[in-house]
Design a protein around this motif. Structure first.
Motif, PDB file in Angstrom:
ATOM      1  N   GLU A 178     -22.738  13.284  20.166  1.00  0.00           N
ATOM      2  CA  GLU A 178     -21.662  14.254  19.963  1.00  0.00           C
ATOM      3  C   GLU A 178     -21.014  14.647  21.279  1.00  0.00           C
ATOM      4  O   GLU A 178     -19.805  14.912  21.335  1.00  0.00           O
ATOM      5  CB  GLU A 178     -22.206  15.476  19.229  1.00  0.00           C
ATOM      6  N   ALA A 179     -21.803  14.684  22.351  1.00  0.00           N
ATOM      7  CA  ALA A 179     -21.239  14.984  23.668  1.00  0.00           C
ATOM      8  C   ALA A 179     -20.259  13.901  24.107  1.00  0.00           C
ATOM      9  O   ALA A 179     -19.352  14.156  24.910  1.00  0.00           O
ATOM     10  CB  ALA A 179     -22.360  15.129  24.695  1.00  0.00           C
ATOM     11  N   ARG A 180     -20.438  12.694  23.567  1.00  0.00           N
ATOM     12  CA  ARG A 180     -19.526  11.581  23.859  1.00  0.00           C
ATOM     13  C   ARG A 180     -18.324  11.561  22.919  1.00  0.00           C
ATOM     14  O   ARG A 180     -17.459  10.697  23.032  1.00  0.00           O
ATOM     15  CB  ARG A 180     -20.273  10.252  23.735  1.00  0.00           C
ATOM     16  N   GLY A 181     -18.297  12.485  21.965  1.00  0.00           N
ATOM     17  CA  GLY A 181     -17.151  12.585  21.071  1.00  0.00           C
ATOM     18  C   GLY A 181     -17.148  11.600  19.925  1.00  0.00           C
ATOM     19  O   GLY A 181     -16.078  11.206  19.443  1.00  0.00           O
ATOM     20  N   VAL A 182     -18.331  11.196  19.438  1.00  0.00           N
ATOM     21  CA  VAL A 182     -18.369  10.212  18.354  1.00  0.00           C
ATOM     22  C   VAL A 182     -17.878  10.834  17.049  1.00  0.00           C
ATOM     23  O   VAL A 182     -18.028  12.034  16.813  1.00  0.00           O
ATOM     24  CB  VAL A 182     -19.788   9.632  18.147  1.00  0.00           C
ATOM     25  N   GLU A 183     -17.314   9.984  16.206  1.00  0.00           N
ATOM     26  CA  GLU A 183     -16.820  10.416  14.902  1.00  0.00           C
ATOM     27  C   GLU A 183     -17.838  10.189  13.797  1.00  0.00           C
ATOM     28  O   GLU A 183     -17.747  10.794  12.732  1.00  0.00           O
ATOM     29  CB  GLU A 183     -15.522   9.670  14.570  1.00  0.00           C
TER      30      GLU A 183
END
Length: 402
Positions: free
Chosen positions: A68-73
């Motif tokens: 989530e910190a990497r912005g995954v969808e």
């Protein structure tokens, strides 16, 4: 688009985060691995302990935070042999969902082999039109024959580095009697895939996951001490494992105790406990299939899960009625032929089901993925006759799941 896949294995849990332009074009943003030993005792007892479930849930939660910190969808979590073989698998799935909010999908052995095959062919095929991949996990070993990017022969055997160690190895260093038992167990477990793959051709053999990568790294580091700097720099991606080198490596490992194996460059402390079993599984597989040289590949189940999901998303974006045969169904046909299905009848039933589907798809907003599932069900609906005619639908379910 950013996606993450979590591979819940018998020995370790692994994460990959990617940014994808398409199913055949994505960049890896992060990789993580944690040795959790979910399969410790599970593969022997058939039960996931509360402590193992807690360790796994904590690790999966941490991996979700990284993703989530990497912005995954989307985060996809898949589990293999240790959960597949546990009678309290539902308890594990519920606990992980409660703690992390992630629903785990438990893969069948054949689906695991299919996804690994996709990954090896795309990541390490090096232009080959046909590739045989071997993946040695903690609780099972998968064989994937891939032709033109499509898995055509798949096998999964209940033979893994953790399970074999727990089942047969109690001495350190291993005593000759136990080593003979290990080799005999490997020979028996590999009899079917070696028989059915014998005579088939492939241009390249690859090996994936921890055991094979560790063996390759240990052999590579040992060789580096004997070559020049120029030769070191010329090494291609992956490392070639030659059967003669593997034979000598296994002999060395079997003659050492665990503490001594920990000191071997390329073998981690955790891997040192199971490398004797893992190395002998690899040697047994290579000899059974007459593989003289194998190249290691760092793409495996995580990457295959990503590739598969991206392909599904691409299929969803196209019209529901395909203009070509779905490549995923080739694996279904392979399963059907393995269990002697009546091919003409299966095709007739599938064609009729697809015709009904095509007439209703737009009205009910059905996708290509739904069509593929229906076709697969139609093709395999009579598979249970391989066991018995009575309750053949239940036997079909058993064969498909196993």
């Amino acid at each position: 688009m950013k996606l993450a896949a979590i591979d819940i294995g018998s020995n370790s849990i692994k994460l990959v985060v990617v940014e994808a332009a398409s199913s055949d074009s994505f960049a890896v943003l992060a990789r993580e691995k944690e040795v959790v030993r979910l399969g410790h005792d599970t593969l022997r007892e058939g039960h996931l302990t509360a402590a193992a479930i807690e360790r796994a849930a904590k690790c999966i939660g941490r991996f979700r935070s990284i993703a989530e910190a990497r912005g995954v969808e989307q985060v996809i979590a898949i589990a293999t042999a240790s959960v597949r073989e546990a009678y309290n698998a539902a308890e594990f799935i519920d606990e992980v969902l409660k703690v992390t909010g992630i629903r785990v999908e438990v893969l069948s052995g054949l689906e695991e082999a299919r996804l690994i095959g996709l990954a090896a062919a795309q990541g390490c095929g090096m232009g080959s039109t046909s590739l045989l991949n071997i993946d040695i996990g903690g609780g099972s070993t998968e064989f994937s024959l891939v032709v033109n990017g499509v898995p055509v022969e798949l096998f999964s055997v209940k033979l893994g580095a953790v399970g074999l160690t727990e089942q047969l190895i109690s001495t350190d260093p291993i005593k000759p009697k136990e080593l003979r038992a290990v080799r005999e167990e490997i020979r028996a477990a590999l009899e079917r895939p070696s028989r059915e793959l014998r005579g088939m051709m492939w241009q390249q053999a690859t090996g994936t996951s921890g055991t094979i990568l560790s063996v390759g790294e240990a052999l590579r580091l040992r060789r580096l001490r004997a070559v020049s700097f120029d030769e070191q720099a010329a090494q291609p991606v992956g490392y070639e494992i030659k059967i003669d080198d593997l034979d000598r490596f296994n002999e060395r490992m079997a003659g050492m105790n665990t503490d001594e194996r920990r000191g071997v460059p390329g073998i981690s402390a955790q891997r040192s406990e199971i490398i004797v079993a893992g190395g002998h599984i690899l040697e047994g597989a290579m000899r059974a299939l007459n593989i003289k040289v194998m190249r290691t590949c760092d793409y495996a189940l995580r990457e295959g899960t990503i590739i598969n999901r991206l392909r599904e998303m691409e299929a969803e974006s196209r019209p529901p009625v395909p203009d070509t045969i779905d490549p995923q169904l080739r694996g279904v046909h392979a399963v059907g032929r393995r269990f002697g299905y009546e091919e003409a009848h299966a095709h007739a039933v599938a064609a009729f089901a697809e015709k009904i589907f095509d007439s209703l798809a737009l009205h009910y907003d059905l996708s290509r993925h739904h069509r593929t599932l229906l076709s697969a069900a139609a093709l395999l609906h009579d598979l249970g006759y391989h066991i018995a005619s009575e309750s053949h639908h239940k036997h079909a379910l058993y064969l498909i799941k196993n």
